[in-house]
Design an enzyme around this catalytic site. Sequence first.
Site, PDB file in Angstrom:
ATOM      1  N   MET A  27       2.943   2.614   9.886  1.00 40.55           N
ATOM      2  CA  MET A  27       3.047   1.904  11.166  1.00 40.55           C
ATOM      3  C   MET A  27       4.270   2.396  11.952  1.00 40.55           C
ATOM      4  O   MET A  27       4.722   1.722  12.881  1.00 40.55           O
ATOM      5  CB  MET A  27       3.131   0.393  10.932  1.00 40.55           C
ATOM      6  N   GLY A  28       4.808   3.551  11.575  1.00 37.37           N
ATOM      7  CA  GLY A  28       5.941   4.099  12.308  1.00 37.37           C
ATOM      8  C   GLY A  28       7.248   3.411  11.940  1.00 37.37           C
ATOM      9  O   GLY A  28       7.346   2.775  10.897  1.00 37.37           O
ATOM     10  N   GLY A  33      11.769   6.270   2.918  1.00 33.39           N
ATOM     11  CA  GLY A  33      10.651   5.877   2.049  1.00 33.39           C
ATOM     12  C   GLY A  33       9.344   6.490   2.531  1.00 33.39           C
ATOM     13  O   GLY A  33       8.568   7.041   1.746  1.00 33.39           O
ATOM     14  N   HIS A  34       9.094   6.401   3.849  1.00 40.09           N
ATOM     15  CA  HIS A  34       7.887   7.018   4.405  1.00 40.09           C
ATOM     16  C   HIS A  34       7.906   8.543   4.178  1.00 40.09           C
ATOM     17  O   HIS A  34       6.886   9.147   3.844  1.00 40.09           O
ATOM     18  CB  HIS A  34       7.800   6.779   5.918  1.00 40.09           C
ATOM     19  N   GLN A 151      -1.010  -4.286  -1.619  1.00 37.54           N
ATOM     20  CA  GLN A 151      -1.783  -3.444  -0.690  1.00 37.54           C
ATOM     21  C   GLN A 151      -2.338  -2.221  -1.429  1.00 37.54           C
ATOM     22  O   GLN A 151      -3.508  -1.852  -1.254  1.00 37.54           O
ATOM     23  CB  GLN A 151      -0.887  -3.000   0.467  1.00 37.54           C
TER      24      GLN A 151
HETATM   25  P1  AMP Z   1       4.327   0.729   6.722  1.00 37.33           P
HETATM   26  O1  AMP Z   1       4.744   1.640   7.823  1.00 37.33           O
HETATM   27  O2  AMP Z   1       5.320  -0.353   6.420  1.00 37.33           O
HETATM   28  O3  AMP Z   1       2.920   0.223   6.877  1.00 37.33           O
HETATM   29  O4  AMP Z   1       4.316   1.618   5.399  1.00 37.33           O
HETATM   30  C1  AMP Z   1       3.579   2.811   5.332  1.00 37.33           C
HETATM   31  C2  AMP Z   1       3.569   3.298   3.918  1.00 37.33           C
HETATM   32  O5  AMP Z   1       4.906   3.534   3.488  1.00 37.33           O
HETATM   33  C3  AMP Z   1       2.972   2.271   2.939  1.00 37.33           C
HETATM   34  O6  AMP Z   1       2.182   2.966   1.974  1.00 37.33           O
HETATM   35  C4  AMP Z   1       4.203   1.673   2.315  1.00 37.33           C
HETATM   36  O7  AMP Z   1       3.978   1.143   1.026  1.00 37.33           O
HETATM   37  C5  AMP Z   1       5.139   2.875   2.260  1.00 37.33           C
HETATM   38  N1  AMP Z   1       6.536   2.457   2.141  1.00 37.33           N
HETATM   39  C6  AMP Z   1       7.170   1.503   2.877  1.00 37.33           C
HETATM   40  N2  AMP Z   1       8.440   1.344   2.443  1.00 37.33           N
HETATM   41  C7  AMP Z   1       8.597   2.199   1.389  1.00 37.33           C
HETATM   42  C8  AMP Z   1       9.688   2.491   0.501  1.00 37.33           C
HETATM   43  N3  AMP Z   1      10.854   1.870   0.578  1.00 37.33           N
HETATM   44  N4  AMP Z   1       9.484   3.432  -0.450  1.00 37.33           N
HETATM   45  C9  AMP Z   1       8.284   4.074  -0.559  1.00 37.33           C
HETATM   46  N5  AMP Z   1       7.231   3.841   0.246  1.00 37.33           N
HETATM   47  C10 AMP Z   1       7.374   2.917   1.209  1.00 37.33           C
END
Ligand code: AMP
Length: 284
Positions: A27-28, A33-34, A151
Amino acid sequence: MWTAQTVADLRSFRRSLKGTVAFVPTMGALHTGHISLIHAGKKLADHVIVSIYVNPTQFGPKEDFTKYPRTLADDLAMCKEAGAAGVFNPTNEEMYPPHGLECRALIPALDTILEGAFRPGHFAGVCRVVAKLFNMVQPDVACFGRKDFQQLRVIEEMTHDLAMPIRIVGCPTLRDPDGMAMSSRNRYLTPETRTRGLGLFKALSEARAMIEERGELDPHAVEAAMNMILVSHKVDVQYAVLRHPHTLAKLDVIEPKLTGGVVALIAAKVDEVRLIDNMVLGER
Ligand code: AMP
């Protein structure tokens, strides 16, 4: 790096790629982490496609959809730097064309509990957008963070049950040096609320010490200890539980022989900011 807002452009880019494709939906408001998911994708396939889309159907009416952070220029620069082949950042009209009726993939055993109980309809929105994105991108493999543990389980089951020919890979949670799980929502935190939010990591670390170092077998004792730490950090606990890592069902006992271990899952609000975190404990 290629970018597109329309499905037609995405499809023609996808057709031009030779070899395998890994997909990283986001979601940007990207953080390290991303980016770790993009790096994982590069090891698993020849090309990585990232999507950046704040999906309205997975937010409840009182949630933070309108104020969710949007940082597209920075996100694109980070994707390019990480070596993504392309980024798809569609408009709402492109993802949900007017006059289309809603289609739902439901997994009641997983999507009504924990996050699903506190965010009714959330996983229906997640499944809908991820299924659409899978059909648009047609990846060979898709990388998801274990940070959103439930999820990941829901997507694994959806992909399996609907026979989608896509390998789902769960990637480790990246943390700041103090242990705080990285999250786009962390930018809402002040120094004071961030210190309180660290209670989630501390509670999970205590659960780890109890199970892995002290051999605790009673899930209720571990849950009580996690709750005590969370309350002492003045966060509003929604759940702090130990569950089976596959079914997310309640446990009567922490079975030492369970090879997948147990998962400790927490959701808590620090003032208005809702945080989630988890750890798989006792995994062999
Ligand atoms: P989001 O943008 O929050 O929807 O996350 C997109 C992807 O990034 C999802 O698969 C999340 O689980 C992953 N994600 C978010 N935060 C982290 C993190 N701290 N470490 C690893 N992956 C992450």
